[in-house]
Scaffold this motif. Structure first.
Motif, PDB file in Angstrom:
ATOM      1  N   PHE A  16     -30.518  62.128  29.951  1.00 43.15           N
ATOM      2  CA  PHE A  16     -29.807  62.206  31.029  1.00 43.15           C
ATOM      3  C   PHE A  16     -29.247  60.638  31.213  1.00 43.15           C
ATOM      4  N   TYR A  17     -29.743  59.724  30.493  1.00 43.29           N
ATOM      5  CA  TYR A  17     -29.090  58.341  30.646  1.00 43.29           C
ATOM      6  C   TYR A  17     -27.920  58.233  29.517  1.00 43.29           C
ATOM      7  N   SER A  18     -27.579  59.002  29.032  1.00 40.65           N
ATOM      8  CA  SER A  18     -26.435  59.119  28.381  1.00 40.65           C
ATOM      9  C   SER A  18     -25.290  60.050  28.705  1.00 40.65           C
ATOM     10  N   SER A  19     -25.585  60.630  30.089  1.00 41.22           N
ATOM     11  CA  SER A  19     -24.589  61.857  30.689  1.00 41.22           C
ATOM     12  C   SER A  19     -23.518  61.036  31.049  1.00 41.22           C
ATOM     13  N   PRO A  20     -22.467  61.706  31.608  1.00 37.49           N
ATOM     14  CA  PRO A  20     -21.064  61.133  31.832  1.00 37.49           C
ATOM     15  C   PRO A  20     -21.330  60.474  33.392  1.00 37.49           C
ATOM     16  N   ASN A  21     -22.106  61.130  34.364  1.00 39.75           N
ATOM     17  CA  ASN A  21     -22.163  60.626  35.642  1.00 39.75           C
ATOM     18  C   ASN A  21     -23.028  59.243  35.731  1.00 39.75           C
ATOM     19  N   TRP A  22     -24.036  59.292  34.849  1.00 42.85           N
ATOM     20  CA  TRP A  22     -24.797  58.261  35.022  1.00 42.85           C
ATOM     21  C   TRP A  22     -24.045  56.986  34.350  1.00 42.85           C
ATOM     22  N   LEU A  23     -23.327  57.159  33.303  1.00 44.64           N
ATOM     23  CA  LEU A  23     -22.428  56.229  32.721  1.00 44.64           C
ATOM     24  C   LEU A  23     -21.612  55.739  33.603  1.00 44.64           C
ATOM     25  N   ARG A  24     -20.990  56.735  34.348  1.00 46.21           N
ATOM     26  CA  ARG A  24     -19.866  56.126  35.522  1.00 46.21           C
ATOM     27  C   ARG A  24     -20.759  55.261  36.638  1.00 46.21           C
ATOM     28  N   PHE A  25     -21.914  55.690  37.038  1.00 41.79           N
ATOM     29  CA  PHE A  25     -22.805  54.928  37.867  1.00 41.79           C
ATOM     30  C   PHE A  25     -23.208  53.376  37.467  1.00 41.79           C
ATOM     31  N   VAL A  26     -23.505  53.378  36.131  1.00 41.44           N
ATOM     32  CA  VAL A  26     -23.755  52.113  35.509  1.00 41.44           C
ATOM     33  C   VAL A  26     -22.383  51.224  35.444  1.00 41.44           C
ATOM     34  N   ASP A  27     -21.370  51.720  35.057  1.00 46.60           N
ATOM     35  CA  ASP A  27     -19.959  51.024  35.170  1.00 46.60           C
ATOM     36  C   ASP A  27     -19.666  50.572  36.573  1.00 46.60           C
ATOM     37  N   SER A  28     -19.882  51.342  37.387  1.00 43.60           N
ATOM     38  CA  SER A  28     -19.593  51.012  38.791  1.00 43.60           C
ATOM     39  C   SER A  28     -20.086  49.647  39.519  1.00 43.60           C
ATOM     40  N   ASP A  29     -21.067  49.109  38.707  1.00 43.96           N
ATOM     41  CA  ASP A  29     -21.176  47.605  39.176  1.00 43.96           C
ATOM     42  C   ASP A  29     -20.349  46.620  38.982  1.00 43.96           C
ATOM     43  N   GLY A  30     -19.308  46.921  37.984  1.00 43.66           N
ATOM     44  CA  GLY A  30     -18.532  45.870  37.611  1.00 43.66           C
ATOM     45  C   GLY A  30     -18.802  44.793  36.505  1.00 43.66           C
ATOM     46  N   VAL A  31     -19.908  45.022  36.094  1.00 46.44           N
ATOM     47  CA  VAL A  31     -20.581  43.916  34.939  1.00 46.44           C
ATOM     48  C   VAL A  31     -20.102  44.270  33.959  1.00 46.44           C
ATOM     49  N   GLY A  32     -19.335  43.349  32.952  1.00 46.91           N
ATOM     50  CA  GLY A  32     -18.804  43.730  31.687  1.00 46.91           C
ATOM     51  C   GLY A  32     -17.751  44.585  31.288  1.00 46.91           C
ATOM     52  N   ARG A  33     -17.441  44.969  30.193  1.00 50.69           N
ATOM     53  CA  ARG A  33     -16.398  45.913  30.037  1.00 50.69           C
ATOM     54  C   ARG A  33     -16.719  46.954  28.847  1.00 50.69           C
ATOM     55  N   PRO A  34     -16.876  48.228  29.349  1.00 51.97           N
ATOM     56  CA  PRO A  34     -17.267  49.247  28.751  1.00 51.97           C
ATOM     57  C   PRO A  34     -16.280  50.016  27.738  1.00 51.97           C
ATOM     58  N   ALA A  35     -16.810  50.579  26.684  1.00 55.89           N
ATOM     59  CA  ALA A  35     -15.860  51.327  25.873  1.00 55.89           C
ATOM     60  C   ALA A  35     -16.744  52.569  25.368  1.00 55.89           C
ATOM     61  N   TYR A  36     -16.105  53.568  25.530  1.00 57.93           N
ATOM     62  CA  TYR A  36     -16.659  55.022  24.951  1.00 57.93           C
ATOM     63  C   TYR A  36     -15.680  55.519  23.772  1.00 57.93           C
ATOM     64  N   LEU A  37     -16.612  55.882  22.832  1.00 58.08           N
ATOM     65  CA  LEU A  37     -15.989  56.352  21.481  1.00 58.08           C
ATOM     66  C   LEU A  37     -16.688  57.945  21.207  1.00 58.08           C
ATOM     67  N   ALA A  38     -15.670  58.737  21.085  1.00 52.37           N
ATOM     68  CA  ALA A  38     -16.221  60.009  20.991  1.00 52.37           C
ATOM     69  C   ALA A  38     -15.077  60.650  19.784  1.00 52.37           C
ATOM     70  N   GLU A  39     -15.817  61.531  18.876  1.00 55.06           N
ATOM     71  CA  GLU A  39     -14.995  61.981  17.847  1.00 55.06           C
ATOM     72  C   GLU A  39     -15.735  63.252  17.166  1.00 55.06           C
ATOM     73  N   ASP A  40     -15.609  64.460  17.071  1.00 59.11           N
ATOM     74  CA  ASP A  40     -16.256  65.370  16.185  1.00 59.11           C
ATOM     75  C   ASP A  40     -17.813  65.713  16.734  1.00 59.11           C
ATOM     76  N   GLY A  41     -17.896  65.669  17.801  1.00 59.14           N
ATOM     77  CA  GLY A  41     -19.130  66.055  18.494  1.00 59.14           C
ATOM     78  C   GLY A  41     -19.951  64.619  18.634  1.00 59.14           C
TER      79      GLY A  41
END
Length: 364
Positions: A16-41
């Motif tokens: 769950f802690y790698s799921s899209p909405n959890w990650l969006r929740f984490v980023d919603s606190d505005g701390v730092g700068r996130p990056a998401y990398l996805a390729e071929d699964g």
């Protein structure tokens, strides 16, 4: 390939802690700068957060280092569980994602760390790190969490418990709760936002964490806005008054328990904590075909007696040295809290991680 928000093609996560909405929740606190990398699964979460305030996600505090320069954080900023994401598991594929993440944050000058890796993922990340520089990164045992696997879809959950005493205790504590006159209900996350903050505040204070009630309400409110569809909340009522709650989230075949709140002065010694921690989530899992529960860290003995197993959580950090002495120190403190059978399994897991790495230049 690189996005500042969770991409639409994010791979199906194991946690769950790698799921899209959890990650969006984490980023919603505005701390730092996130990056998401996805390729071929495959996917990789990266954060550059030099102003990170949580001590368990600060490199120099968690690993007890003098170097407080901001490293790139891989795996995720919250949740204390950051497995490798996706189905493509080759060393070169993961190394390519790590290298691309480092390229997106030149200010970190190639430095990174990945905390809260489950044991099974440690050799994979170590191999990827070694392929980038030719050097073996340090590995560090930083915590342990508790999981209940293979929740039985049919039949009583007590049949899964390891000893007859545990099975008897399971039945007794549920009977004690039922006979107390208290009531367990599944409720909306909105009710938790409304009534839960003072209960959560009491639990946090018990463990030495001081939080203002309104700050806790704001955090729960953000969870409700972003994670409302995945939320599963149970609450204990004394009449119309909520005296305890547990809040978790469903992701695929996993239910992750996130928080428990209690009004200690209103409890009746009716196994309220156990009911919120395991009994309620187990019943929900069985009714909804969920296969596993993630119960988080701490309270190892209580969780093991109710069907959980303990697994190690590690940090991989290039530029550091593995210390078997420090690993054994933390492992020993965890082992001392476990029932005999669970201690033997955890000991074997720690030994297997160390044996699989063949660390060069360190003490392991």
């Amino acid at each position: 390939m690189i996005s500042s928000t969770v991409p639409s093609d994010w791979p199906h996560p194991r946690s769950f802690y790698s799921s899209p909405n959890w990650l969006r929740f984490v980023d919603s606190d505005g701390v730092g700068r996130p990056a998401y990398l996805a390729e071929d699964g495959a996917g990789l979460v990266a954060h550059h957060a030099p102003d990170e305030g949580h001590p368990d996600y600060r490199f120099e505090i968690l690993l007890d280092r003098d170097d407080d320069s901001a490293r790139l954080l891989l795996g995720g900023r919250r949740g204390f569980c950051s497995p490798v994401i996706g189905s493509r598991r080759s060393t070169s594929a993961l190394a390519e994602l790590i290298d691309a993440a480092l390229g997106a944050f030149p200010e970190v000058r190639g430095t990174w760390w990945w905390p809260y890796l489950p044991s099974e993922d440690v050799p994979h990340v170590v191999s990827a790190a070694r392929s980038l520089t030719g050097e073996t990164p340090g590995i560090h045992l930083v915590d342990a969490d508790c999981v209940v696997q293979q929740v039985p879809a049919d039949g009583p959950f007590a049949s899964k418990l390891a000893t007859s005493q545990n099975r008897t205790n399971w039945r007794r504590e549920w009977r004690r709760f039922v006979e107390s006159g208290l009531e367990l209900r599944q409720v909306s996350i909105a009710e938790i936002v409304a009534c839960g903050p003072p209960l959560l505040q009491q639990v946090e204070l018990k463990y030495g964490n001081k939080h203002e009630e309104e700050n806790l309400r704001a955090t729960l409110g953000r969870q409700a806005r972003i994670l409302g569809e995945e939320a599963v909340a149970h609450a204990i009522f004394d009449g119309s008054r909520m005296i305890g709650y547990s809040l978790g989230y469903r992701s695929g075949q996993e239910f992750a328990l996130r928080s428990i709140g209690l009004d200690y002065g209103a409890l009746r010694n009716a196994a309220e904590y156990a009911v919120l921690l395991v009994h309620g989530p187990v019943r929900f899992a069985q009714e909804n075909g969920i296969e596993s529960l993630h119960l988080g860290t701490r309270s190892y003995e209580a969780k093991c007696r109710r069907g959980a197993r303990v697994r190690g959580l590690w940090a991989v950090a290039p530029g550091t040295t593995t210390s078997k002495e420090k690993i054994e120190e933390l492992a020993g403190s965890i082992l001392a809290q476990l029932p005999t059978t669970d201690a033997a399994a955890f000991r074997s897991e720690i030994d297997a991680v160390l044996a699989s790495l063949l660390v060069k230049g360190g003490q392991a």
